[in-house]
Design an enzyme around this catalytic site. Structure first.
Site, PDB file in Angstrom:
ATOM      1  N   HIS A 100      46.839  33.637  37.967  1.00 47.73           N
ATOM      2  CA  HIS A 100      46.245  34.921  38.398  1.00 47.73           C
ATOM      3  C   HIS A 100      47.334  35.817  38.984  1.00 47.73           C
ATOM      4  CE1 HIS A 100      41.872  33.893  38.235  1.00 47.73           C
ATOM      5  NE2 HIS A 100      42.368  32.677  38.244  1.00 47.73           N
TER       6      HIS A 100
ATOM      7  N   GLU B 197      47.214  38.844  39.638  1.00 46.93           N
ATOM      8  CA  GLU B 197      46.647  39.874  40.525  1.00 46.93           C
ATOM      9  C   GLU B 197      46.715  39.490  42.002  1.00 46.93           C
ATOM     10  OE1 GLU B 197      44.981  37.924  38.486  1.00 46.93           O
ATOM     11  OE2 GLU B 197      42.992  37.377  39.226  1.00 46.93           O
TER      12      GLU B 197
ATOM     13  N   CYS C  94      43.735  34.188  33.062  1.00 47.13           N
ATOM     14  CA  CYS C  94      43.071  32.891  33.253  1.00 47.13           C
ATOM     15  C   CYS C  94      42.075  32.638  32.119  1.00 47.13           C
ATOM     16  CB  CYS C  94      42.458  32.808  34.643  1.00 47.13           C
ATOM     17  SG  CYS C  94      42.353  31.087  35.180  1.00 47.13           S
TER      18      CYS C  94
HETATM   19  N1  GLN Z   1      36.822  28.648  33.654  1.00 49.19           N
HETATM   20  C1  GLN Z   1      38.216  28.508  33.387  1.00 49.19           C
HETATM   21  C2  GLN Z   1      38.787  27.243  34.008  1.00 49.19           C
HETATM   22  O1  GLN Z   1      38.221  26.685  34.898  1.00 49.19           O
HETATM   23  C3  GLN Z   1      38.996  29.719  33.852  1.00 49.19           C
HETATM   24  C4  GLN Z   1      38.941  29.943  35.327  1.00 49.19           C
HETATM   25  C5  GLN Z   1      39.360  31.319  35.732  1.00 49.19           C
HETATM   26  O2  GLN Z   1      39.347  32.253  34.946  1.00 49.19           O
HETATM   27  N2  GLN Z   1      39.702  31.495  37.000  1.00 49.19           N
HETATM   28  O3  GLN Z   1      39.829  26.785  33.607  1.00 49.19           O
END
Ligand code: GLN
Length: 539
Positions: free
Chosen positions: A511, A513, A385
């Site tokens: 994600h 995970e 992410c």
């Molecule tokens: N801050 C970033 C976004 O909002 C990544 C978010 C995250 O890593 N879950 O896109």
């Protein structure tokens, strides 16, 4: 209630952090092994509508379900143990209950009545207790009540549990109380008094626990069990010892040894539908405990002071490590302490580096420097992410030469917004529940590392972010060696990037995970570990 579903409620006493979630997941696993379909839900006593707006420093990771609910991290344990998905219905907070009741009140649905905690709030709690059971998909619904008995906040939940007994009737309802039996070193004694008091508190609320699960550092002697049974009004064989375990994944087997599943089944008049099948689970534990090799991986993030902030990533490494018979030594590295000078010393001995998800600017430069180091030194890299977004920024700055490239999250006025907001996110003012959340399709390009990992081209992965790869920069990046190996087929958003000429450099906008479980380790984690093993051999 007409449904034949059995309901088990798990309360906690003496202290928090006793692991109600793990006990719930372990019991569910054992019942699943007896052939029952089981789900677990968590009721949290705080006023936030969901944990999506909570700081990870305070509450640990926010876990995301297939349907895009932002939930308590215990739901992650439920999925990792049971290998079945949960949903919004599996995590309810006091905030959501009140929100529902107040919304109904404004609509005039209470027909002029005075709206009160009892019966209106407790009715709404019970409606949510029973919801998953009424769908008819589950033989057993386990409900974990967050917090401790006696907390002001959890009183309406406890009252609703008391009432639920009368709605559900005999043999359909069971309360398990999880407590702590402290050991006083000076007296060399295990003490039962805190448990007696906490059961008294439950009794004052009208609830008699059926089973006590007692967390303890030392095995409970028979006379301690007898004392607990006598004073807490439970059968002797319903005093269950829960010794501290080496790994949470031992707990189902420890609970089996203590016959927790049998006690529950006999009290709920359940007869097993199939023979206990925990073979795969035992196989996993065998591999976890007998690794044939080990690797050192660094997890770079800003919430390292509370490892729970990275719970699912840490667990995903345990699952993927076990299947590879490889011990993963995961070191959490604070991105705020990384600079171009300190990085070689901190990262050069690692076999692989993960840059973690996160929000906001703090620690960003340290992450960018870390990515530069692993890219230039051919160290396997896995960006998750924000970690993927950082990899894109680093590549734009140091390979394309766009020195001011950034994400508009960090610098809204950057002339080179390689990561930016989608149109539909630009006018959002309410922060709760408005990110790109939950499961989205992704199509993988053949011949890429991502494709190699999954072994197929159509995948679904869970998201929790606002910002996206800016496709205006895609062709320039591709010309310089980036491969957009995963694309959302509906929106054309880039979901995975890799670097062609690198042993393993993969960033995922989603994600992975959240979808890793004991029996289904995540392919990207498995492949990343493989790459770290190979990298280690070249040293
Ligand atoms: N801050 C970033 C976004 O909002 C990544 C978010 C995250 O890593 N879950 O896109």
């Amino acid at each position: 209630m007409a449904s034949s579903t059995k309901f088990i409620f798990i309360t906690g006493g003496v202290t928090s952090s006793l692991g109600k979630g793990i006990i719930a997941a372990s019991l569910a696993k054992l019942l699943q092994a007896k052939g029952f379909s089981v789900t677990i839900q968590k009721f949290d006593p705080y006023l936030n509508i969901d944990p999506g707006t909570l700081n990870p420093y305070e509450h640990g990771e926010c876990y995301v379900t297939e349907d895009g609910a932002e939930t308590d991290l215990d739901l992650g344990h439920y999925e990792r143990f049971l290998d079945t998905p949960t949903s919004q219905a599996n995590n309810i907070t006091t905030g959501r209950i009140y929100n529902n009741v107040i919304t109904k009140e404004r609509k005039g649905e209470y027909l002029g009545k005075t709206v009160q905690v009892i019966p209106h709030i407790t009715d709404e709690i019970k409606r949510n207790f029973f919801k998953l059971g009424e769908e008819g998909n589950f033989d057993v619904v386990i409900t974990e009540i967050g917090g401790c008995v006696g907390d002001i906040e959890s009183l309406p939940f406890i009252e609703a549990v008391r009432q639920a007994k009368w709605d559900l009737g005999q043999n359909n309802f069971l309360v398990i109380h999880l407590t702590l039996i402290p050991y006083l070193a000076a007296a060399k004694e295990l003490k039962t008094k805190p448990t007696q008091h906490s059961v008294k508190q439950l009794l004052e609320a009208g609830i008699q626990p059926d089973i006590l699960v007692c967390r303890t550092e030392y095995s409970l002697p028979q006379e301690v069990k007898k004392k607990l049974a006598l004073f807490c009004n439970v059968q002797l064989n319903c005093v269950i010892e829960a010794m501290d375990a080496d790994t949470i994944y031992d707990v189902p087997l420890l609970m089996k040894k203590e016959k927790l599943d049998e006690r529950v089944m006999s009290k709920l008049k359940l007869t097993s539908k199939s023979n206990t099948d925990l073979e795969q689970w035992k196989d996993f534990l065998g591999k976890l405990k007998n690794p044939t090799q080990e690797v050192n991986i660094g997890l770079v993030g800003k919430y390292v002071s509370l490892p729970d902030a990275y719970k699912s990533i840490i667990e995903a490494f345990i699952h993927a490590g076990a299947v590879s018979e490889c011990k993963v030594n995961l070191t959490l590295i604070s991105s705020e302490e990384l600079s171009a000078d300190s990085i070689p010393k901190k990262l050069e001995n690692l076999d692989g580096v993960v840059v973690a998800p996160g929000f906001g600017e703090r620690g960003l430069e340290g992450k960018i420097e870390a990515v530069r180091f692993v890219r230039e030194n051919n160290i396997p890299f896995f960006g998750i992410c924000l970690g993927m977004q950082v990899a894109v920024i680093e590549f734009a700055r140091n390979v394309l030469g766009l020195k001011d490239a950034n994400s508009t999250e960090m610098d809204p006025n950057t002339p080179n917004p390689v990561i930016g907001l989608m149109e539909d996110q630009k006018n959002i003012e309410i922060m709760g529940g408005t990110m790109r959340l939950g499961s989205y399709a992704c199509e993988l390009k053949k011949g890429t590392k991502a494709y190699q990992a999954y072994g197929k081209s159509k995948i679904q992965e869970r998201h929790r972010h606002r910002y996206e790869f800016n496709n205006a920069y895609l062709s320039k990046m591709e010309a310089a060696g980036i491969v957009a190996s995963g694309i959302n087929p509906e929106t054309q958003l880039v979901e995975i990037i890799e670097i062609k000429d690198h042993p393993w450099f993969v960033g995922a906008q989603f994600h992975p995970e959240y979808k890793s479980t004991v029996l289904t380790p995540h392919p990207l984690f498995v492949r990343f570990i493989k790459a770290t093993i190979e990298n280690k051999k070249t040293k």
